[in-house]
Design a protein around this motif. Structure first.
Motif: not given
Length: 269
Positions: A126, A128, A132, A180, A182-188
């Protein structure tokens, strides 16, 4: 470590006031979650300031204080178990207990297949950042506290439903991991769901196992603890094979496949 966990839940339940057994297990789980969240950052901080030996010395000092507090505060609790190791075959004749142990093994194998490699997965698949990735792992630990609070509220009345919902959430989390990352919000969000579901599942299964035979709780929890450790090792092994022979991006799918077997077993039970 294994001895500690084999008796701690049983002691917590025995010293808890009437009607507060679920709360006692929840408090125990909350302490575990806080330790997972705070332990490594605090250890690193002390190590950076005073050297790594100070970290270990500090742990020893705190453990000694806890030892004194336990000696002073815990009531005398003779073992409720009067049998011997011959009790094990008798316990394992209980089909519910065998299914619960198998479920525990599958759940922890599934979880650690993916989670053992979650940091390199985030960083390499990802892209990241290091900060993060640390934030997501902290969220995962904090979510465990949420799971333990949920159990303290509804664990006594809806134990089986909570187990089922938690397994489905864990399966879902691992299944969408690749989408998810690749998206820190979705991963969170997934980290919160996954962390809460795992803790909720652990306490729910613990509560069921410990009540199979109230006269052999220490032995039941010893086996419970041993199977968890076996699941951790097996999961890391399966995840390693997935990384080596498939790809790092596949660990979520492999974990989800094992979690789906756990879900089928739960529906059978």
């Amino acid at each position: 470590h294994a001895i500690f966990w084999s008796i701690t839940a049983a002691i917590a339940i025995r010293v808890a006031p009437e009607g507060k057994k679920a709360l006692a297990l929840s408090v125990l789980a909350t302490g575990t979650s806080l330790a997972m969240v705070l332990g490594v950052p605090l250890g690193r901080l002390v190590g950076q300031w005073f050297g790594w030996r100070a970290t270990f010395g500090g742990i020893g000092g705190i453990a000694f204080i806890v030892f004194i507090l336990q000696a002073k505060l815990l009531p005398t609790l003779p073992s409720m178990f009067e049998g011997s190791f011959r009790k094990i075959p008798e316990l394992l004749k209980n089909p519910l207990l065998v299914c619960l142990y198998l479920l525990i093994l599958l759940v922890f194998t599934a979880h650690y297949t993916a989670y053992s490699y979650i940091e390199p997965f985030m960083r390499q698949v990802g892209s990241v950042s290091e900060n993060s990735a640390t934030f997501v792992l902290l969220l995962f630990g904090v979510a465990g506290i949420v799971g333990s609070v949920i159990f303290s509220r509804w664990g006594d009345r809806f134990n089986t439903r909570l187990m089922l919902i938690s397994t489905i959430l864990m399966l879902f989390s691992m299944l969408v991991l690749l989408f998810v990352v690749t998206s820190i919000w979705a991963l969170s969000l997934i980290a919160l769901l996954w962390g809460a579901a795992l803790m909720l599942l652990i306490i729910s299964m613990q509560a069921k196992v410990i009540m199979v035979d109230v006269n052999a709780q220490d032995m039941l929890m010893s086996m419970f603890s041993g199977i968890i450790n076996l699941g951790i090792g097996t999961g890391a092994l399966f995840g390693g094979y997935a990384v080596t022979h498939l790809s790092l991006s596949s660990v979520g799918y492999v974990g989800a496949a094992i979690a789906s077997v756990a879900l089928l077993l739960m529906l059978y039970m």
